[in-house]
Design a protein around this motif. Sequence first.
Motif, PDB file in Angstrom:
ATOM      1  N   PHE A  91      33.187  60.930  35.700  1.00  0.00           N
ATOM      2  CA  PHE A  91      33.965  59.770  36.131  1.00  0.00           C
ATOM      3  C   PHE A  91      33.242  59.121  37.306  1.00  0.00           C
ATOM      4  O   PHE A  91      32.878  59.786  38.272  1.00  0.00           O
ATOM      5  N   VAL A  92      33.011  57.799  37.202  1.00  0.00           N
ATOM      6  CA  VAL A  92      32.295  57.056  38.239  1.00  0.00           C
ATOM      7  C   VAL A  92      33.266  56.103  38.935  1.00  0.00           C
ATOM      8  O   VAL A  92      33.956  55.319  38.275  1.00  0.00           O
ATOM      9  N   SER A  93      33.300  56.164  40.263  1.00  0.00           N
ATOM     10  CA  SER A  93      34.206  55.311  41.027  1.00  0.00           C
ATOM     11  C   SER A  93      33.429  54.629  42.143  1.00  0.00           C
ATOM     12  O   SER A  93      32.862  55.290  43.011  1.00  0.00           O
ATOM     13  N   CYS A  94      33.393  53.302  42.102  1.00  0.00           N
ATOM     14  CA  CYS A  94      32.557  52.530  43.036  1.00  0.00           C
ATOM     15  C   CYS A  94      33.312  52.015  44.253  1.00  0.00           C
ATOM     16  O   CYS A  94      32.804  51.169  44.986  1.00  0.00           O
ATOM     17  N   ASP A  95      34.550  52.502  44.478  1.00  0.00           N
ATOM     18  CA  ASP A  95      35.342  51.993  45.602  1.00  0.00           C
ATOM     19  C   ASP A  95      35.617  53.035  46.686  1.00  0.00           C
ATOM     20  O   ASP A  95      36.453  52.837  47.560  1.00  0.00           O
ATOM     21  N   GLY A  96      34.909  54.154  46.631  1.00  0.00           N
ATOM     22  CA  GLY A  96      35.082  55.175  47.654  1.00  0.00           C
ATOM     23  C   GLY A  96      36.228  56.134  47.423  1.00  0.00           C
ATOM     24  O   GLY A  96      36.421  57.072  48.198  1.00  0.00           O
TER      25      GLY A  96
END
Length: 384
Positions: free
Chosen positions: A101-106
């Motif tokens: 799972f990739v999360s780009c918002d911290g």
Amino acid sequence: MQSTDTFAPFMTIAVNTRFLLNDYLEGYGYFTYETFQHIIKNHQEHQFIFIFDRKYDERFVFGPNVTPIVAGPAARHPLLWKFWYDVRVPAVLRKYKAEVFVSCDGFCSLTSKVPQCLVVHDLAFLHHPSFIKRTQLNFYKKYTPKFLARARGIATVSEFSKKDILTHYKIDPQKIDVVFSAAKEIFEPLTDEIRREVKNKYTEDKEYFVYAGAIHPRKNLMNLLKAFSVFKKRQQTNMKLLLAGRLAWKYGSFTESLKTYKYRDDVVLTGYVPEAELVNIIGAAYGMLYPSLFEGFGVPVLEAMQCEIPVITSANSSMSEIAGEAALYADANDHTDIAEKMMLLYKDERLRKELITKGSKTALQYNWERTADLLWQCIMKAAG
């Protein structure tokens, strides 16, 4: 470009796409949009699950190997953030058997056992806590160390941000990759004709300094107004100041100050502008002013450099790392220093041309293809 992992097994990769908003793309959404456009194209052998928290636009489905999922409710405040990441996201990950799972918002999930790749752009909340709502600040302070500990791979956008994370949290340095950021290729020099049209549209054909970005306290626009006052008083020029960006939050004192501002007629607020128009606004400017109090990267600086517009920015955080010798630096907390750099740029044409040349070369070091490749490596590391 062909995939860099031709022999890798088929994977299902889930991506937090809640910041891909149709009405505007800023910050996290901009980063997600650019990096995953390239990643989807370059890695067509993998399946991607895009997880939205509200109705999405079809333009955000970048290829046939993307399955968009809406998992509401819209995560718009800390309670819903917690619910979305710890209840709704894990359910999607289980259903589609995601392997990372990739999360780009911290933010990431603290309940899912799926390996996670987390993008942390900066730790501005620690350095300027008064600039965000208390409920949000409390959430960041409580959960950021937990997110960093849970993530198997962490990406950030500058060496400055990496060092900042390592200074404040006990993280293995090997776990953090610097992937940088970039400006779109559409930011490029304008023809003289278009420059004239833009100046005629916004500033009655007068030269102008431009600031690009949202209007909120961290961007330091009160000091920018004070600097512009000093500049106008000393130079006796018809130069304008154009602020291109939406009113974001805690902007009340700024808009109130503008009502009685001596040079109010020389300040132009555009509000949020579409990207194509932003290219024109930046590209027709005399110079870019970006005196932000804190930045993990500072994309508008690169946008200006690609448009061959000289830059004055802050001598703090990541700015000198990104811009190098291609910008003038001012003390963000000293409006007279900002004004002096404006006057220096205004009076020294040779310096201005030199900054434009250096800026063009510096901008070539950054592009979304490179950032996407570096992020992909971080995702693969997280996936194991």
